[in-house]
Design a protein around this motif. Structure first.
Motif, PDB file in Angstrom:
ATOM      1  N   ILE A 246     -40.025 -32.323  20.381  1.00  0.00           N
ATOM      2  CA  ILE A 246     -41.628 -32.300  20.890  1.00  0.00           C
ATOM      3  C   ILE A 246     -42.067 -31.346  20.153  1.00  0.00           C
ATOM      4  N   GLY A 247     -43.218 -31.802  19.467  1.00  0.00           N
ATOM      5  CA  GLY A 247     -44.117 -30.824  18.700  1.00  0.00           C
ATOM      6  C   GLY A 247     -43.655 -30.302  17.419  1.00  0.00           C
ATOM      7  N   ASN A 248     -42.439 -30.395  16.980  1.00  0.00           N
ATOM      8  CA  ASN A 248     -42.068 -30.018  15.679  1.00  0.00           C
ATOM      9  C   ASN A 248     -42.155 -28.568  15.522  1.00  0.00           C
ATOM     10  N   TYR A 249     -42.031 -27.726  16.488  1.00  0.00           N
ATOM     11  CA  TYR A 249     -42.077 -26.088  16.253  1.00  0.00           C
ATOM     12  C   TYR A 249     -40.774 -25.697  15.751  1.00  0.00           C
ATOM     13  N   PRO A 250     -40.893 -24.597  15.159  1.00  0.00           N
ATOM     14  CA  PRO A 250     -39.584 -23.951  14.766  1.00  0.00           C
ATOM     15  C   PRO A 250     -38.953 -23.410  16.144  1.00  0.00           C
ATOM     16  N   VAL A 251     -37.368 -23.586  16.004  1.00  0.00           N
ATOM     17  CA  VAL A 251     -36.734 -23.152  16.828  1.00  0.00           C
ATOM     18  C   VAL A 251     -35.653 -22.131  16.317  1.00  0.00           C
ATOM     19  N   PHE A 252     -35.451 -20.946  17.057  1.00  0.00           N
ATOM     20  CA  PHE A 252     -34.648 -19.952  16.738  1.00  0.00           C
ATOM     21  C   PHE A 252     -33.285 -19.752  17.561  1.00  0.00           C
ATOM     22  N   LYS A 253     -32.435 -19.596  16.813  1.00  0.00           N
ATOM     23  CA  LYS A 253     -31.173 -19.296  17.681  1.00  0.00           C
ATOM     24  C   LYS A 253     -31.003 -17.966  17.570  1.00  0.00           C
ATOM     25  N   ARG A 254     -31.133 -17.380  19.012  1.00  0.00           N
ATOM     26  CA  ARG A 254     -31.262 -16.025  19.253  1.00  0.00           C
ATOM     27  C   ARG A 254     -30.499 -15.582  20.588  1.00  0.00           C
ATOM     28  N   ASN A 255     -30.084 -14.502  20.725  1.00  0.00           N
ATOM     29  CA  ASN A 255     -29.464 -13.969  21.992  1.00  0.00           C
ATOM     30  C   ASN A 255     -30.567 -13.732  23.083  1.00  0.00           C
ATOM     31  N   MET A 256     -30.478 -13.890  24.271  1.00  0.00           N
ATOM     32  CA  MET A 256     -31.455 -13.524  25.137  1.00  0.00           C
ATOM     33  C   MET A 256     -30.603 -13.321  26.591  1.00  0.00           C
ATOM     34  N   ARG A 257     -31.343 -12.509  27.308  1.00  0.00           N
ATOM     35  CA  ARG A 257     -30.664 -12.143  28.671  1.00  0.00           C
ATOM     36  C   ARG A 257     -30.620 -13.125  29.637  1.00  0.00           C
ATOM     37  N   GLN A 258     -29.414 -13.649  30.200  1.00  0.00           N
ATOM     38  CA  GLN A 258     -29.373 -14.754  31.062  1.00  0.00           C
ATOM     39  C   GLN A 258     -28.470 -14.517  32.144  1.00  0.00           C
ATOM     40  N   TRP A 259     -28.649 -15.033  33.401  1.00  0.00           N
ATOM     41  CA  TRP A 259     -27.567 -15.238  34.252  1.00  0.00           C
ATOM     42  C   TRP A 259     -26.424 -16.121  33.874  1.00  0.00           C
ATOM     43  N   THR A 260     -25.314 -15.620  34.055  1.00  0.00           N
ATOM     44  CA  THR A 260     -24.017 -16.059  33.396  1.00  0.00           C
ATOM     45  C   THR A 260     -23.055 -16.174  34.602  1.00  0.00           C
ATOM     46  N   MET A 261     -22.122 -17.191  34.740  1.00  0.00           N
ATOM     47  CA  MET A 261     -21.164 -17.275  35.553  1.00  0.00           C
ATOM     48  C   MET A 261     -19.890 -17.197  34.977  1.00  0.00           C
ATOM     49  N   ARG A 262     -19.068 -16.317  35.615  1.00  0.00           N
ATOM     50  CA  ARG A 262     -17.659 -15.954  34.848  1.00  0.00           C
ATOM     51  C   ARG A 262     -16.747 -17.023  35.107  1.00  0.00           C
TER      52      ARG A 262
END
Length: 889
Positions: A246-262
């Motif tokens: 949608i919108g054809n904007y650039p997308v960056f693969k980057r790390n982000m602080r996220q809740w994660t289930m072990r």
RNA sequence: GCCCGAGUGGCGAAAUGGCAGACGCGACGGACUCAAAAUCCGUUGCCUGAAAGGGUGUGUGGGUUCGACUCCCACCUCGGGCACCA
């Protein structure tokens, strides 16, 4: 055509069906026919339970979409209804209910475009779907229908999240335990902190150490960040060029602080317990592959940037490791890369970041990569080998780095060939292999056409203290290498899984808020149970905040951040370490929400005890409906029916949550779904005109094998029923044209339940005619009088009846409703011949046929049962039993 | 690309190691009707034959078996999943 006047008054058609269906749907509701008694709690009716087996039947609950139901949705619902009704007639206490998975993106998108609150939209969609489902005549216990968006429901989703958050997985038992027990172990010295002693740690250090053990934790995880839209995107929403769909904007693969289930802590149990489940083998295989357990070794290669650890399933080929490949995202890449390679490495990393993961794993794609300029030392040979980066190595699997053994691995071989890297054979393939590839055993392995991955005699695999040469057995070669690695402190045997921890936060509005606040150290703290639910604050604008499309570094600003008055909070909370309850100011709420999976991870438990305000489910109630039935039984839902598209994600996530709840003693069942059945999809033909536009399928006519729309020829294709293909058929149309019973029968008759099949409205009439013939065999079409007699039934017809009973019983038990229907049609055809010859129908056949039909077309069967003069409820009447003496011919 | 499925008459299918096509749709023929609709009865895999009959046939190519839609191998086509659609 105006034919109504000349038709027999009591012909079974859509008009009569509509009357009958409305009558029985109302009666079932007022008589509360399908309410299932619980053993305890508000829905308890213990006297109704005694002496009956229980059966908990479950459908994968729907998302309440604005388009309502199309005829694809009810396939599974009808099947479980038929099965449940059949089981009621064989004495079971059946629990069957349907709720709504009502958080999710479409309602939020709708809110963004229209400004209508997602709750409003969701509620009207649910109301519409309830209306459509009621007309189907499903034997559901309406008291148990819950929606994941109900505050009374998500209060417990939040509570379960806190259970997970406040637990850790004890590696000695592989089971979850309360986090307080871990803190006690640290404090008493029973467990080593792995660094600073507990007593010398600051409060913040203690919290961090504990957080690192929790089953729900905050971690950096790679995501597709689209600042132009202000959201994270799914892989499928990112184009091949690395831009937003949608919108054809650039997308960056980057790390982000996220809740994660072990979830990875449960890998082995999730894998092993599959053996104990009654699931289709194909689904078990998919889950096994998804978990992807592989045994091998971790090996450390020394380099100028420190040790590089790799995971390999083939430690026995270590002597053939002639280069290393790191994932472009590997943290050591920067320090390894030499000055003259920096430009090339940087460019390659940017390119890799824009490549979809599925493409990176492609085996047929040409291998690409870049030399870092650095070398590392092969620990068994002492040789300096070059270190490359390449996108076929993924950061998310193993250690994100591999040792490349081109002679023993196809991908490494292709890479070595592309970049002219050395190839050393460590195994001599058998003569047959050389013959098959038309080369000589004396040829150098760099001239081989591909790698050799089988078992051969080890060569070139020897140093001062390790010799594999001459071995022919891979297992021995592996274990010897592993022992050597451990003895020399450069590695050890290891197991790796493809399964990754579960990313659990979304930067959205329409989801469960986390029951989490952050303290002065920016550490997450539980909201106390007494303050649940944490309700979603009201918003006016639901749109994520868009940023500069090229702003790679700013974090997303989720909708909830707009409510600063809600985010900033004073609250009495328990200290995460001491447990002490005290008021805190300047706390900040979590502004992410949970993913849609959260509610679907435990909804089946709430059906059991929907009004319980003291617990998510009463223990006795859970034990009754889901508890293990024999020793070694996992417990769980007796039959779970849904689409195969949930084979891994939903069915793995819910298994994980359920196991945590089991470990903590909240449920008696080890697995949520003991038996699983995947129904097929209803697909439909769609038509395109000469310009390639889809045209409404309902207006297309067929002539001589060709298809026409408004006189023009159109091309037919086949696809999933949906709005975009303009091929939706709604159940409402079927109710109006044929009645719900005919529709139910048609859906069950078109094929085996697990097969996908095309929808063909044209074919529905066959089931209408069948029901019409049944009706006519029992009721005079003109007068409405019963044509059933108490005369003796001829032996041949009686034998046909009992053969049918025997077959239908077995078909119903095995969910083979299509063949059950065929058998009933055959019986009715025999009955028609008899009725034509004698002018009446034997009561014994009429009653048994009515009963056998009642799971499939319950309205008609209830009506006939009543007209037969029966005053008992057919729903709970005993299903006919075949007399073995009448089965032999 | 990787993982999991599925391919049988004009169409939905049945048969899961033993007579391929039960049951339903459609088509064709007939009954009823002034006529039509609805309903009912009959025929219907394909080729050949007036018929009896003969031949052939379960995506393609191989294999196992006394015997294969069914089991094994390879391929082709279609469907589902690939972790933020659910």
């Amino acid at each position: 055509m105006s034919t109504g006047d000349s038709l027999p008054k009591q012909r079974y058609n859509a008009g009569l069906a509509a009357q009958i269906e409305a009558k029985w749907q109302d009666r079932w509701e007022t008589q509360r026919t399908f309410e299932a008694p619980n053993p305890a709690g508000p829905l308890a009716e213990p006297h109704k339970i005694a002496g009956r087996d229980k059966l908990f039947i479950l459908d994968m609950f729907p998302y309440p979409s604005g388009a309502g139901l199309h005829v694809g949705h009810p396939l599974g619902y009808i099947a479980t209804d038929v099965y449940g009704r059949f089981k009621r007639m064989t004495g079971f206490n059946v629990l069957h209910a349907l709720g709504y998975d009502s958080f999710g993106l479409p309602a939020e998108q709708h809110a963004i475009t229209t400004g209508v609150h997602p709750r409003e939209n969701t509620e009207s969609n649910i109301a519409n779907m309830r209306r459509q489902l009621r007309r189907l005549g499903l034997a559901h216990d309406a008291r148990r229908s819950v929606s994941t968006t109900d505050e009374a429901f998500y209060r417990w989703t939040q509570w379960i999240f806190l259970q997970v958050f406040n637990s850790w997985c004890d590696e000695r038992t592989g089971k979850a335990r309360p986090i307080a027990e871990l803190i006690a172990e640290f404090a008493s010295g029973k467990r080593d902190t792995g660094g600073t002693p507990w007593a010398s740690m600051s409060s913040s250090e203690r919290k961090q150490l504990v957080n690192d053990h929790r089953l729900a934790y905050l971690a950096d995880a790679p995501v597709n960040w689209c600042p132009g839209l202000g959201t994270i995107l799914a892989n499928e929403e990112v184009t091949a060029e690395g831009r937003s769909d949608i919108g054809n904007y650039p997308v960056f693969k980057r790390n982000m602080r996220q809740w994660t289930m072990r979830i990875t802590a449960y890998s082995d149990r999730l894998l092993d317990d599959l053996e104990r489940l009654d699931w289709p083998e194909s689904i078990k295989i998919m889950q096994r592959n998804w978990i992807g357990r592989s045994e091998g070794a971790r090996v450390r290669f020394s380099s100028r940037a420190g040790d590089i650890e790799v995971f390999t399933t083939r430690p026995d080929t270590l002597f053939g490791a002639t280069f290393m490949v790191l994932s472009p995202e590997h943290p050591l890449v920067d320090s390894l890369t030499t000055t003259d390679q920096q430009r090339a490495v940087h460019a390659y990393r940017a390119q890799a970041a824009a490549t979809a993961e599925a493409d990176r794993q492609s085996d047929t794609r040409n291998k690409t990569g870049v030399f870092t300029g650095a070398t590392a030392t092969n620990p068994v040979t002492g040789t300096e080998i070059p270190v490359w980066i390449a996108d076929y190595v993924l950061m998310g699997y193993g250690t994100g780095a591999i040792m490349a053994v081109p002679s023993g691995d196809e991908r490494d071989f292709a890479f070595a060939r592309t970049y002219s890297l050395p190839i050393v054979a460590t195994q001599m393939p058998p003569d047959s292999w050389f013959a098959a590839h038309k080369i000589a055993p004396t040829d150098d392995c760099s001239t081989w056409p591909n790698a050799f991955v089988g078992e051969g005699t080890y060569v070139n695999s020897r140093n001062d203290s390790l010799t594999l040469d001459g071995l022919t057995d891979m297992a021995t070669a592996k274990s010897r290498t592993n022992e050597w690695l451990a003895a020399n402190n450069v590695g050890q045997a290891a197991i790796t899984y493809k399964l990754r921890d579960w990313l659990f936060s979304r930067q959205r509005y329409w989801g469960e808020p986390f029951p989490i606040v952050y303290d002065e150290d920016d550490m997450p703290v539980s909201v106390p149970d007494a303050l649940l639910p944490v309700t979603l604050p009201e918003l006016v604008d639901f749109k994520p905040q868009a940023l500069d499309p090229n702003d790679e570094v700013t974090d997303p600003i989720p909708p909830l951040a707009r409510r600063n008055d809600w985010v900033q909070v004073e609250m009495q909370v328990h200290d995460p370490i001491t447990g002490e309850l005290r008021p805190r100011t300047n706390m900040r709420r979590e502004i992410n929400v949970m993913p849609q999976w959260a509610g679907s991870c435990w909804y089946e438990l709430r059906y059991l005890d929907p009004t319980n305000a003291a617990a998510f489910v009463d223990k006795e109630v859970e034990r009754y409906w889901m508890g293990p039935q024999t020793k070694g039984h996992t417990g769980g839902v007796d039959l779970y029916v849904g689409g195969v598209e949930h084979a891994v994600l939903h069915l793995l996530y819910s298994r994980f949550w359920h196991k945590v709840m089991f470990d903590l003693g909240h449920v008696s069942s080890e697995e949520p779904f003991h038996r699983l059945f995947n129904q097929g999809y209803i697909q439909a033909y769609a038509y395109r005109d000469a310009r390639g536009q889809t045209v409404p399928a309902s207006d297309v006519t067929e002539r001589d094998g060709a298809y026409f729309y408004e006189g023009e020829k159109v091309a037919r294709e086949y696809g999933k029923m949906g709005k975009s293909l303009k091929n939706i058929v709604t159940p409402d149309e079927m109710y109006d044209e044929y009645g719900a019973d005919t529709f139910r029968l048609y859906e069950m008759s078109t094929g085996p339940l697990d097969a996908s099949r095309p929808w063909n409205t044209r074919d529905v009439v066959g089931m209408q005619r069948f029901l019409q013939r049944v009706w006519r065999n029992l009721v005079d079409e003109d007068t409405g009088a019963l044509t059933v007699s108490n005369d003796a039934c001829p032996d041949a017809l009686l034998r046909t009846l009992h053969v049918t009973i025997d077959g239908v019983r077995r078909d119903m038990d095995g969910l083979r409703f299509n063949t059950a229907i065929a058998k009933l049609i055959e019986l009715n055809n025999s009955l028609t011949k008899h009725a034509e010859a004698t002018g009446s129908t034997p009561r014994v056949v009429a009653e048994a046929l009515t009963q056998m039909l009642s799971p499939l077309c319950p309205h008609l069967a209830n009506e006939l049962w009543e007209r037969l003069g029966r005053t008992d409820e057919i729903t709970y009447s005993p299903f006919p039993v075949a007399d073995p003496a009448l089965l032999v011919t």
